[in-house]
Design a protein around this motif. Structure first.
Motif, PDB file in Angstrom:
ATOM      1  N   TYR A  64      -7.322  58.527  46.520  1.00 39.41           N
ATOM      2  CA  TYR A  64      -6.263  57.694  47.077  1.00 39.41           C
ATOM      3  C   TYR A  64      -6.040  56.441  46.221  1.00 39.41           C
ATOM      4  N   VAL A  65      -7.155  55.814  45.832  1.00 50.32           N
ATOM      5  CA  VAL A  65      -7.041  54.593  45.017  1.00 50.32           C
ATOM      6  C   VAL A  65      -6.309  54.883  43.714  1.00 50.32           C
ATOM      7  N   ILE A  66      -6.699  55.958  43.068  1.00 57.07           N
ATOM      8  CA  ILE A  66      -6.057  56.291  41.792  1.00 57.07           C
ATOM      9  C   ILE A  66      -4.580  56.610  42.001  1.00 57.07           C
ATOM     10  N   TRP A  67      -4.294  57.328  43.068  1.00 58.48           N
ATOM     11  CA  TRP A  67      -2.901  57.670  43.385  1.00 58.48           C
ATOM     12  C   TRP A  67      -2.063  56.403  43.572  1.00 58.48           C
ATOM     13  N   MET A  68      -2.594  55.469  44.344  1.00 58.54           N
ATOM     14  CA  MET A  68      -1.865  54.227  44.582  1.00 58.54           C
ATOM     15  C   MET A  68      -1.581  53.508  43.263  1.00 58.54           C
ATOM     16  N   ALA A  69      -2.610  53.457  42.421  1.00 59.44           N
ATOM     17  CA  ALA A  69      -2.458  52.767  41.145  1.00 59.44           C
ATOM     18  C   ALA A  69      -1.359  53.419  40.323  1.00 59.44           C
ATOM     19  N   ILE A  70      -1.406  54.756  40.266  1.00 56.04           N
ATOM     20  CA  ILE A  70      -0.406  55.475  39.476  1.00 56.04           C
ATOM     21  C   ILE A  70       1.002  55.201  40.020  1.00 56.04           C
ATOM     22  N   ILE A  71       1.128  55.226  41.353  1.00 58.81           N
ATOM     23  CA  ILE A  71       2.438  54.970  41.956  1.00 58.81           C
ATOM     24  C   ILE A  71       2.984  53.634  41.482  1.00 58.81           C
ATOM     25  N   TYR A  72       2.176  52.591  41.628  1.00 57.92           N
ATOM     26  CA  TYR A  72       2.702  51.268  41.326  1.00 57.92           C
ATOM     27  C   TYR A  72       3.043  51.110  39.849  1.00 57.92           C
ATOM     28  N   VAL A  73       2.197  51.689  38.994  1.00 56.80           N
ATOM     29  CA  VAL A  73       2.500  51.632  37.573  1.00 56.80           C
ATOM     30  C   VAL A  73       3.837  52.327  37.302  1.00 56.80           C
ATOM     31  N   CYS A  74       4.016  53.502  37.906  1.00 58.60           N
ATOM     32  CA  CYS A  74       5.244  54.268  37.651  1.00 58.60           C
ATOM     33  C   CYS A  74       6.469  53.562  38.244  1.00 58.60           C
ATOM     34  N   VAL A  75       6.303  53.056  39.455  1.00 53.47           N
ATOM     35  CA  VAL A  75       7.425  52.390  40.107  1.00 53.47           C
ATOM     36  C   VAL A  75       7.883  51.198  39.269  1.00 53.47           C
ATOM     37  N   ASN A  76       6.912  50.454  38.763  1.00 56.57           N
ATOM     38  CA  ASN A  76       7.267  49.323  37.905  1.00 56.57           C
ATOM     39  C   ASN A  76       7.999  49.775  36.652  1.00 56.57           C
ATOM     40  N   LEU A  77       7.533  50.868  36.097  1.00 54.71           N
ATOM     41  CA  LEU A  77       8.175  51.402  34.904  1.00 54.71           C
ATOM     42  C   LEU A  77       9.626  51.760  35.199  1.00 54.71           C
TER      43      LEU A  77
END
Lengths: 314, 202, 308
Positions: A281-294
């Motif tokens: 879950y933690v990794i998923w959240m991190a990936i989401i935010y990185v991608c959303v920012n991109l």
């Protein structure tokens, strides 16, 4: 533009690497010894020697950085270990929960945008008139109602009293998505209406609007072609963040409606101390935010020539 | 004291135009130097470099022979800007704006005609001329040794312009503050300055 | 001069704002109290007042683009007819045009070309813009640029161009040369002079008296919300030909005319004295000055002073 995207994607690598490292370290320092946990989970008593042999088998005796590399390799292959609770591979569990969350995210964001953008614009254009007061009043109420309360109200009326919609679960097709969507969209719409209003008002007070009026351009054209476009820059940033948090699952709403998504998964995992699941879950959240920012940045580039072409300071 | 700009070159970023090229100027404490230059010369940039807001790509700014950045704390070289509303925190009352500088004598407040009532107001509640008075006061702290005035009266009406300059000339003379004045108006510089530099575009 | 048609005639124009102070206490700020201006065909009239004195509101009032909390009073006559909100809407951007003070008045997200053409893509509009740009030596590529990409020299000409898409009979230039170098000021001003010479009336709103004197035919002096004098530009050659004590004080404050100053500042809109706003700073002030003062003709100009 292509160059920019490529560059940004390249920049993602170290960030993602850092995130995995952090979440790996978190597990290693925060969680109890894995073998001890297994012992208590299986219920069998092991001697210290047996435990040491097991640790060696699992590679736990190796230095931390080696463990990390092995773990990262597994991660890339989609192997993130098994749940302490169900014994199922956590990655598969996670994947099976994801579609439900994405579904809810899309419906609630769409509803929010369709409601809040027109309402916000209307409120701004009719500033300090009765329409504006009404919209602001409603959004104020919406803002102050907590999600769980709204969902209970909705269930009470639509499911129990009117018997139109299912109380919970995501098995009744399109009908089952309505209440969770409404719950989420109501609070977000309240927030965004105010946000859209404020942004549009700010833009309306800028000199270029005055300039456009002086040039005899119709008010509607100014609003739709200039003001709205400029306002979008702010609104998209906020929306992106909302999408991020929605994709992370909305723990409360998913739990209340028994919506089987990642948010509910995370809450369940936390209550059971199911560390491998939490880690996914933690990794998923991190990936989401990185991608959303991109995506936001790319969108900015597309929308604002000042960013795309580089503003020269003077 | 002497403020010295030595062979200064500057441009913003790698791709932009060279603004200053090997430019040198010397100002002494008893002097009031005027600068006349065509637009795009980089007069504002030059002032910003002299006041330590920008670092030159080449060359150095010396105050009494020592590089300006070796002076710690309050900078003895102070700058007054063309648009006062852009250099005042809009959320501070004018009283607080004054406190941003060094200790300021009551005579300065009086000499500039700043009224007690104005100090209670926010920048949006006073006129450009009134705000410029505050900005001048703020730049005239006790430890100010050099003053850079970049088109400070361009946006003001003639009477305010003459009020402010008459005060400034008297004040810098009394305190032996060196003055650098940038303006597009020749008659003004002839009134104000002891020496005028005419500059050509490099 | 007399035979020329009056394009704009503004009488007793006023603008006030409603403001809420500390919650519910409502006050009215009379930013402009008595403003009178006339502009004839082919004439360039400058309204000169200090910055922050609300001169821009005059421009916005004529165009009908005042903010919603502003109240306007008095009469604006355009082309012999009262200028109603309906006519304003029809005429602005076409017969009545504004040359704004900076590129902040252009949409930062829209290309120059389509912005000036007001989104129109027909051949006639394109040809017209090409011709205007040619006249100002602006290359065709400029149309494809965004406002922030313009250089300082270009954006002045672009701003003037924005006003020319229609058939301007009245050009309002609101502080068109803020902080520009004298060469540039002259060049920009020459554009306006050209428009006036072609027959349009030009209303120049500025804080810079020296600049106004260089190009304008007449100068209207604006002090604390009131027009105190309407004089031919040539009247400013000597103090004696001026009528109002404030105009004379302005004259004396010119660096080349002695650089003298009078004490005090323009009164704050909330603390305006009765009668002549200049009264408290004026050496000739008498009891009569505290009453309503008529705007009357004196020696071919107009003045709002009982002593002139």
């Amino acid at each position: 533009m292509k160059n920019y995207i490529a560059k940004r994607l390249l920049q993602l690598l170290p960030i993602l690497l850092g995130i995995t490292l952090l979440s790996f370290l978190l597990m290693n320092t925060g969680a109890a010894d894995a073998v001890d946990v297994m012992e208590s989970n299986t219920g069998s008593v092991m001697t210290e020697d047996e435990k040491n042999i097991l640790r060696e088998e699992l590679g736990l005796h190796r230095p931390l950085y080696q463990q990390y590399i092995v773990w990262l390799g597994n991660l890339l292959r989609g192997d993130m270990g098994e749940s302490f609770v169900s014994g199922q591979p956590v990655f598969d569990t996670f994947l099976s929960k994801l579609p439900a969350t994405i579904y809810l995210t899309i419906t609630s964001i769409l509803l929010t945008v369709f409601l809040s953008v027109p309402l916000g614009i209307l409120s701004a254009v009719k500033q300090n008139k009765i329409t504006d007061y009404l919209i602001r009043c409603l959004s104020f109420i919406g803002n102050s109602l907590p999600n769980f309360f709204v969902s209970l109200l909705l269930i009470y009326f639509f499911s129990l009293k009117l018997n139109l919609l299912p109380v919970m679960g995501n098995t009744a097709g399109w009908k089952s998505v309505i209440l969770p969507t409404l719950t989420l969209a109501l609070s977000m719409t309240s927030k965004y209406t105010r946000q859209v209003r404020a942004t549009v008002l700010e833009e309306l007070n800028k000199d270029y609007v005055l300039g456009a009026r002086a040039r005899g351009i119709e008010e509607k054209k100014i609003l739709y072609f200039s003001v709205l476009r400029a306002s979008m820059l702010t609104i998209v940033t906020l929306l992106a963040l909302s999408i991020g948090s929605l994709l992370g699952g909305t723990a409360i709403v998913e739990s209340i409606f028994m919506w089987d998504g990642v948010g509910k998964m995370a809450v369940d995992a936390i209550t059971m101390r199911d560390y491998p699941v939490i880690q996914v879950y933690v990794i998923w959240m991190a990936i989401i935010y990185v991608c959303v920012n991109l995506f936001t940045d790319i969108f900015y580039h597309y929308l604002d020539p000042r960013i795309r072409l580089g503003k020269e300071e003077f | 004291m002497v403020l010295e700009a030595k062979e200064i070159s500057f441009r913003y970023g790698k791709e932009s135009r060279q603004i200053l090229n090997d430019f040198s100027l010397q100002i002494e404490s008893h002097e009031r130097v005027g600068i006349v230059a065509p637009s795009g010369f980089g007069k504002t940039t030059f002032c910003k470099i002299l006041a330590g807001y920008e670092m030159p790509d080449q060359g150095e700014v010396l105050l009494d022979g020592k590089p300006l950045d070796t002076y710690r704390g309050y900078c003895p070289v102070q700058m007054i800007w063309q648009h006062p509303e852009q250099v005042v925190n809009p959320r501070l009352r004018m009283r607080e704006v004054l406190k941003e500088g060094d200790e300021i004598g009551e005579d300065i407040i009086e000499g500039l005609g700043i009224e007690e009532d104005w100090k209670k107001r926010f920048p949006a509640e006073i006129s450009g001329g009134e705000m410029q008075r505050f900005c001048i006061a703020r730049a005239l702290g006790k430890r100010t040794k050099f003053l850079l005035a970049d088109e400070i009266s361009t946006m003001l009406d003639l009477i305010t312009q003459s009020q402010l300059w008459s005060f400034l000339i008297e004040e810098v003379e009394r305190r032996e503050i060196g003055l650098l004045a940038v303006s597009h108006s020749m008659p003004l510089l002839e009134r104000v300055c002891t020496r005028i530099c005419y500059l050509e575009k490099s | 001069m007399k035979e020329k048609k009056t394009v704009l005639n503004i009488r007793d124009f006023s603008v006030s704002f409603e403001q809420y102070e500390r919650g519910f206490h409502k006050t009215v700020l009379p930013v402009i109290r008595n403003l009178d201006v006339t502009v004839h065909e082919g004439e360039m009239v400058a309204v000169v007042g200090s910055s922050g004195s609300g001169k821009s509101l005059l421009a916005h009032g004529i165009l009908g683009i005042l903010p919603y909390n502003a109240t306007m009073g008095g009469e604006i006559w355009y082309d012999g007819e009262l200028l109603t909100p309906k006519r304003q809407k029809m005429l602005r951007g076409n017969e009545i045009v504004l040359v704004p003070q900076s590129i902040a008045f252009l949409d930062p997200l829209m290309k120059i070309g389509s912005q000036i053409r007001k989104g129109k893509k027909d051949k006639a509009s394109k040809a017209r813009l090409d011709k205007i740009f040619e006249g100002y030596h602006l290359k065709e590529e400029v149309q494809g640029l965004y406002p922030f990409e313009l250089s300082g020299g270009m954006n002045r000409r672009v701003l003037v161009s924005t006003a020319l898409m229609g058939n301007p009979k009245l050009v309002i230039a609101d502080e068109p040369t803020p902080g520009l170098h004298m060469d540039m000021v002259r060049r920009v001003m020459s554009h306006f002079r050209e428009l006036a010479d072609k027959g349009a009336g030009v209303l120049l709103i500025t804080h810079d008296l020296e600049q106004a004197l260089e190009v304008a035919d007449r100068v209207v002096v604006f002090y604390a919300g009131t027009t105190v004098e309407d004089a031919a530009a040539s009247d400013f050659q000597a103090q004696e030909t001026l009528r109002h004590p404030y105009s004379k004080a302005l004259w004396r404050a010119l660096p080349q005319n002695g650089f003298q100053f009078i004490k005090g500042t323009q009164p704050y809109v909330k603390e305006l004295p009765d009668g002549c706003p200049f009264g408290p700073r004026c050496e000739y002030c008498t009891a009569e000055c505290q009453k309503e003062i008529a705007y009357r003709e004196v020696q071919g100009g107009r003045v709002r002073c009982v002593h002139a």
